[in-house]
Scaffold this motif. Structure first.
Motif, short mmCIF file in Angstrom:
data_model
loop_
_atom_site.label_atom_id
_atom_site.label_comp_id
_atom_site.label_asym_id
_atom_site.label_seq_id
_atom_site.Cartn_x
_atom_site.Cartn_y
_atom_site.Cartn_z
N SER A 124 -15.24 -34.46 -21.40
CA SER A 124 -15.97 -34.59 -20.35
C SER A 124 -16.08 -35.35 -19.67
O SER A 124 -16.78 -36.46 -19.80
CB SER A 124 -17.47 -33.09 -20.63
OG SER A 124 -17.95 -33.90 -21.01
N ALA A 125 -16.30 -35.02 -17.94
CA ALA A 125 -16.89 -35.96 -16.54
C ALA A 125 -18.55 -35.94 -17.32
O ALA A 125 -18.59 -37.24 -17.25
CB ALA A 125 -15.99 -35.52 -15.13
N GLY A 126 -18.88 -35.03 -17.15
CA GLY A 126 -20.24 -35.14 -17.25
C GLY A 126 -21.16 -34.10 -18.18
O GLY A 126 -20.41 -33.62 -18.70
N THR A 127 -22.38 -34.64 -18.80
CA THR A 127 -22.75 -33.62 -19.48
C THR A 127 -22.64 -31.90 -18.47
O THR A 127 -23.17 -30.86 -19.87
CB THR A 127 -24.30 -34.26 -19.74
OG1 THR A 127 -24.17 -35.89 -20.01
CG2 THR A 127 -25.17 -33.55 -20.90
N SER A 128 -23.37 -32.00 -17.37
CA SER A 128 -23.15 -30.90 -17.58
C SER A 128 -21.46 -29.83 -17.31
O SER A 128 -21.37 -28.90 -17.64
CB SER A 128 -23.40 -30.61 -16.14
OG SER A 128 -24.51 -30.87 -15.49
N ASP A 129 -20.55 -30.32 -17.17
CA ASP A 129 -19.48 -30.02 -18.21
C ASP A 129 -19.27 -29.93 -19.31
O ASP A 129 -17.78 -29.04 -19.74
CB ASP A 129 -18.18 -31.10 -17.72
CG ASP A 129 -18.28 -31.45 -16.03
OD1 ASP A 129 -18.75 -30.11 -15.13
OD2 ASP A 129 -18.22 -32.65 -15.46
N ILE A 130 -20.20 -29.33 -20.33
CA ILE A 130 -19.85 -30.22 -21.82
C ILE A 130 -19.80 -28.68 -22.61
O ILE A 130 -19.00 -28.34 -23.19
CB ILE A 130 -21.21 -30.65 -22.55
CG1 ILE A 130 -21.18 -31.68 -22.45
CG2 ILE A 130 -21.48 -30.34 -23.95
CD1 ILE A 130 -21.96 -32.88 -22.51
N PRO A 131 -20.42 -27.36 -21.51
CA PRO A 131 -20.24 -26.21 -21.80
C PRO A 131 -18.75 -25.63 -21.95
O PRO A 131 -18.67 -24.91 -22.73
CB PRO A 131 -20.60 -25.59 -21.56
CG PRO A 131 -22.03 -26.20 -21.03
CD PRO A 131 -21.96 -27.86 -20.36
N VAL A 132 -18.23 -25.99 -20.59
CA VAL A 132 -16.79 -26.17 -20.67
C VAL A 132 -15.79 -26.12 -22.02
O VAL A 132 -15.42 -26.62 -22.32
CB VAL A 132 -16.27 -25.93 -19.36
CG1 VAL A 132 -14.85 -25.94 -19.09
CG2 VAL A 132 -17.32 -25.03 -18.14
N ALA A 133 -16.24 -27.58 -21.67
CA ALA A 133 -15.47 -28.39 -22.94
C ALA A 133 -15.86 -28.43 -24.25
O ALA A 133 -14.98 -28.08 -24.68
CB ALA A 133 -16.18 -30.25 -22.45
N GLU A 134 -16.74 -27.60 -24.80
CA GLU A 134 -17.15 -26.96 -26.20
C GLU A 134 -16.64 -25.56 -26.13
O GLU A 134 -16.24 -25.64 -26.63
CB GLU A 134 -18.59 -27.25 -25.98
CG GLU A 134 -19.46 -27.60 -26.43
CD GLU A 134 -19.15 -28.07 -27.78
OE1 GLU A 134 -19.11 -27.47 -29.32
OE2 GLU A 134 -18.16 -29.62 -27.98
N GLU A 135 -15.91 -25.02 -25.12
CA GLU A 135 -15.26 -23.67 -24.89
C GLU A 135 -14.07 -24.05 -25.69
O GLU A 135 -13.31 -24.23 -26.06
CB GLU A 135 -15.97 -22.81 -23.80
CG GLU A 135 -14.43 -21.77 -24.21
CD GLU A 135 -14.76 -20.51 -22.75
OE1 GLU A 135 -15.14 -19.77 -22.92
OE2 GLU A 135 -14.27 -21.62 -22.03
N ALA A 136 -13.31 -25.55 -24.90
CA ALA A 136 -11.97 -25.84 -25.07
C ALA A 136 -12.33 -26.38 -27.22
O ALA A 136 -10.98 -25.82 -27.44
CB ALA A 136 -11.81 -26.76 -24.50
#
Length: 255
Positions: A124-136
């Protein structure tokens, strides 16, 4: 209804343990079962190896309960994406075991241990992107893949990414999740020899246009080997990464 169940059923008929009419009764729902509000693809696991995945947004709680309850008769590790706590509690109320991954907004109904193979890097680029990264990541893990999470390594501080290059080099496939201008997918694509799946997110200020800027940036990547899924589609990226990882594992020479 998965392939193991079908093979077991056919063996029981062959061995005289059940009558053909009884087997036909068991198979009556192939290739789908009509619940009135949903046509459950009971044959999907036999075709693809993965049961139908339930997208929860737009469905009522009773509909989700009915679909998962019926699917649980034949399947384990049923993925329900974009699930809320309300959905999770509703499934628990009907007596089904389930796990809820809050950041990923994924529920796994009828969970069972699964061997995790290979290596998928979810970046993930940023912490704000983690929800989408966690879905993956959760999707890939549920489908039987080892996942290495590498979070908050965006291009604004690229030394953070360069510090984890060894982790990237070990992956069979990398999922790169980024909002704003989405540049991280190109950078990772220029470093690794494995396929890269870019996931643009809706994170960003006004001119990011809800993820469109990141989407276009990833689609126009000059790095070879970068493919792109839809905005915020962590599930799609995790599923695709699983397919690639399993191919890599099956083709790997024995140690």
């Amino acid at each position: 209804m998965d392939s193991k169940y079908l093979v077991s059923l056919l063996k029981q008929v062959k061995n005289g343990q059940i009558e053909p009419d009884e087997a036909m009764h068991e198979l009556r729902h192939l290739p789908f079962e009509d619940l009135g509000y949903a046509r459950i693809d009971t044959h999907r696991c036999a075709r693809t190896g993965v049961p139908e995945v339930i997208y929860c947004e737009g469905k009522s709680i009773p509909q989700i309960q009915g679909i998962i309850n019926r699917m649980s008769e034949h399947h384990s590790n049923i993925l329900a994406t974009r699930a809320t706590w309300e959905v999770f509690e509703a499934i628990e109320k009907i007596g089904l075991e389930c796990q809820y991954h809050e950041q990923a907004r994924i529920m796994v109904a009828n969970p069972r241990p699964v061997e995790q193979v290979g290596n998928i890097a979810v970046v993930s680029a940023g912490t704000s992107d983690i929800p989408v990264a966690e879905e993956a990541a959760v999707t890939a893990e549920t489908l039987g893949n080892h996942v290495n999470r590498i979070y908050d390594v965006g291009v604004a501080g690229i030394h953070r990414l360069l510090n984890v290059c060894d982790d990237l080099f070990e992956a069979n496939v990398s999922v790169v999740v980024a909002g704003m201008e989405g540049a991280l997918a190109s950078v990772v694509g220029g470093l690794v020899s494995c396929p890269v799946i870019g996931v643009p997110t809706s994170v960003g200020y006004g001119a990011s246009f809800g993820g469109v800027a990141a989407l276009l940036s990833m689609l126009n990547s000059c790095a070879s080997g970068v493919s792109v899924v839809n905005i915020d589609n962590g599930f799609g990226a995790g599923y695709q990464a699983s397919l690639i990882n399993k191919i890599a594992v099956n083709k790997a020479p024995p140690e």
